[in-house]
Design a protein around this motif. Structure first.
Motif, PDB file in Angstrom:
ATOM      1  N   ASP A 138       0.949  -1.335   0.117  1.00 27.28           N
ATOM      2  CA  ASP A 138      -0.078   0.185   0.109  1.00 27.28           C
ATOM      3  C   ASP A 138       0.696   1.410   0.400  1.00 27.28           C
ATOM      4  N   SER A 139       2.085   1.065   0.544  1.00 24.31           N
ATOM      5  CA  SER A 139       3.499   2.090   0.475  1.00 24.31           C
ATOM      6  C   SER A 139       4.109   2.143  -0.742  1.00 24.31           C
ATOM      7  N   GLY A 140       3.491   1.360  -1.079  1.00 24.85           N
ATOM      8  CA  GLY A 140       4.328   1.688  -2.621  1.00 24.85           C
ATOM      9  C   GLY A 140       5.459   1.184  -2.603  1.00 24.85           C
ATOM     10  N   GLN A 141       5.626  -0.041  -1.840  1.00 22.49           N
ATOM     11  CA  GLN A 141       7.132  -1.140  -1.522  1.00 22.49           C
ATOM     12  C   GLN A 141       7.104  -2.203  -2.360  1.00 22.49           C
ATOM     13  N   LEU A 142       8.476  -2.858  -2.577  1.00 28.04           N
ATOM     14  CA  LEU A 142       8.096  -4.377  -2.488  1.00 28.04           C
ATOM     15  C   LEU A 142       8.294  -5.116  -1.378  1.00 28.04           C
TER      16      LEU A 142
END
Length: 180
Positions: free
Chosen positions: A64-68
């Motif tokens: 959701d925070s755009g991290q893998l």
């Protein structure tokens, strides 16, 4: 090397489990041995459920925070393997499965595997890809240009902040302006 490893897993591990079963059964009896085997399977399923949900929630938050969620993906694989090892009857597989449920052991395993892969990549024996681009550790981790690929340089202007409501324009007006 792979054949030896497979032979150890599929032949050596059952023989080791049988030997441990005989020793434990001789020490505590048949029914307590069977009871311990069933108890470890139940404990494994409960641990898998609790830790699996926690790992899934952390992975979801990272996505959701755009991290893998690479670490969470590794932990998920370890937890599935731990659950499978605890479901297989045997004390040796149970011990390995319980080890995989401990976060410090998973972290140690992750670091060891990462070092092994990085060492192989540095020797040119393995390739590392990040987001579809090969990374060369010998070049300081910078992406390596693809052979035969071409680089296209250019400039762009972001026009999405333009307010079309002032001129009354909408998608149809944009199409007319473009001559379509």
């Amino acid at each position: 090397m792979a054949l030896i490893l497979l032979a150890l897993i599929f032949i050596g591990m059952p023989l080791l489990e049988i030997a441990v079963f005989i020793q434990v059964g001789g020490a505590i009896g048949v029914w307590p041995t069977i009871g311990l085997t069933v108890a470890t399977a139940l404990a494994g399923s409960l641990l898998l459920r609790a830790q699996g949900l926690t790992t899934l929630m952390r992975a979801r938050a990272q996505m959701d925070s755009g991290q893998l969620p690479a670490r969470e993906m590794f932990e998920g694989v370890c937890l599935v393997l731990a659950g499978a090892l605890l479901l297989v009857p045997g004390f040796v597989t149970d011990a390995l499965g319980l080890l995989l449920f401990f976060p410090p052991f998973r972290e140690l395993l992750r670091v060891l595997i990462a070092r092994h892969i990085a060492a192989k990549a540095a020797r040119g024996e393995a390739r590392i890809f990040v987001a579809g681009v090969e990374v060369d550790p010998r070049r300081g981790g910078r992406p390596e240009p693809r052979p035969g690929g071409r680089t296209i340089e250019g400039e762009y202007e972001d026009v999405t902040e333009r307010d079309d409501s002032e001129d009354g324009g909408g998608p149809d007006d944009d199409q007319r302006r473009l001559g379509r």
